[in-house]
Design a protein around this motif. Sequence first.
Motif, PDB file in Angstrom:
ATOM      1  N   SER A  70       0.836  -1.200   0.000  1.00  0.00           N
ATOM      2  CA  SER A  70       0.000   0.000   0.000  1.00  0.00           C
ATOM      3  C   SER A  70       0.871   1.250   0.000  1.00  0.00           C
ATOM      4  O   SER A  70       2.080   1.188   0.254  1.00  0.00           O
ATOM      5  N   LEU A  71       0.228   2.373  -0.265  1.00  0.00           N
ATOM      6  CA  LEU A  71       0.936   3.659  -0.377  1.00  0.00           C
ATOM      7  C   LEU A  71       0.043   4.743   0.203  1.00  0.00           C
ATOM      8  O   LEU A  71      -1.169   4.786  -0.068  1.00  0.00           O
ATOM      9  N   SER A  72       0.641   5.606   1.028  1.00  0.00           N
ATOM     10  CA  SER A  72      -0.103   6.749   1.582  1.00  0.00           C
ATOM     11  C   SER A  72      -0.260   7.813   0.517  1.00  0.00           C
ATOM     12  O   SER A  72       0.684   8.131  -0.221  1.00  0.00           O
ATOM     13  N   LEU A  99       5.753  11.835  -5.542  1.00  0.00           N
ATOM     14  CA  LEU A  99       6.132  11.354  -4.226  1.00  0.00           C
ATOM     15  C   LEU A  99       6.902  12.437  -3.461  1.00  0.00           C
ATOM     16  O   LEU A  99       7.730  13.154  -4.029  1.00  0.00           O
ATOM     17  N   SER A 109       4.859  10.007   1.050  1.00  0.00           N
ATOM     18  CA  SER A 109       3.454  10.174   0.686  1.00  0.00           C
ATOM     19  C   SER A 109       3.387  10.615  -0.771  1.00  0.00           C
ATOM     20  O   SER A 109       4.289  11.283  -1.280  1.00  0.00           O
TER      21      SER A 109
END
Length: 428
Positions: A70-72, A99, A109
């Motif tokens: 997952s990625l914020s 990013l 993030s």
Amino acid sequence: MGSVSTEEKTERPSSTAENPMPVRTVAVKVAQWIDRLGAVWVEGQITQMNVRPGTRTAFLVLRDTAADMSLSVTCDPALLRDSAVPLQEGSRVVVYGKLSFFTGRGTVSLRVTEIRPVGIGELLARIERLKALLAAEGLFDPRLKRPIPFLPNRIGLITGRASAAEHDVVTVATQRWPAVRFEIRNTAVQGPTAVPQMLEAIAALDANPDVDVIVLARGGGSVEDLLPFSDETLCRAIVSAKTPIVSAIGHEPDNPLSDYVADLRAATPTDAAKRIVPDAAAEAALLDELRERAAAALRGWVDRESRALHQLRSRPVLADPLRLLDQRYDEAERLRTAARRAIEHLLIHESTAARHLREKVAALGPAATLARGYAVVQKVTGKDREVVRSIEDASAGSQLRIRVADGAITAAALGTQSLGPRKESDPR
């Protein structure tokens, strides 16, 4: 990858245990490296949304659809409010952003400036493209399908926890064959965690030597709900598994790609249970029928063989085995009698012929001639004797031997007398 330039080498600070880098230096350099990536397009599924009223930043968590990663994400709340399609947790989106590494907290993030929901039409188009790709690779070839065992030792079941699909498969299979055994793996069957969990379950069941068949089961659902079953990673895992896999995804009207790559496609979980587990009652009835058919066939065979033996025994050659010998004996006697008669007749005929020949020889021989009064005159000269045929052969004074029928007379020629020319009719 390009080689490191001389300027980069000279700018790279040395770091040792005696001369370590400060945290700020490392954080700044990480931020610089991340900043070089630039803006990117990213596809994923929204798993968390946090939009606080009155704030200028919305926080999201974007998860990969095929891996547990997952990625914020941060964005302006207006992007979520103004979306043409309402966005919620579980929605698949494509975002554009850059990013950023926050040196204060040491976190990364993705700051997005554009969010595009992935519509149903686009999802179906992607599935069709993936379907064409897998078909071109030959993954749908029926020759690759592994046979389903007639009576599996243990059935691996991958389905949602306490789902209707699990209940249907277990209930129907147990009713058909009470001794059936299951190895159940409960996983997510929709959402971003479904594919990783199903991959893990397939690997575990495939490695279990007691599991003879694996059932991938889920009830019906929308296109979005069934997306994990059209995932490329899952499809390739199904193909590469050594254990036969049954795809039992109850749905209308579209087929997920797992149906095409699986070794057996079942319309529903109930249908899967019926197709992999035999019906004990039906099999018992079939055994009874086969036993009756086998007994009837055996009785028929015995009857046919008995009739054949009876027919053989009733034949004359077996009813009276010596009759043929007697017939041959009589025939041999007839032939022997006929041969004896033929030989006797031949001997009589030949004896008669021989007698006739002897009589002819006797009639033509000199003895018979002598018996009729004739004589044979021979001139004796020393030891030699010559038959006198002419008066010239015996001059006066010659010693003669005259043979008659009962002996010989010795005489001497006193003289000769000619009878004149001999006529043709003269019997001499």
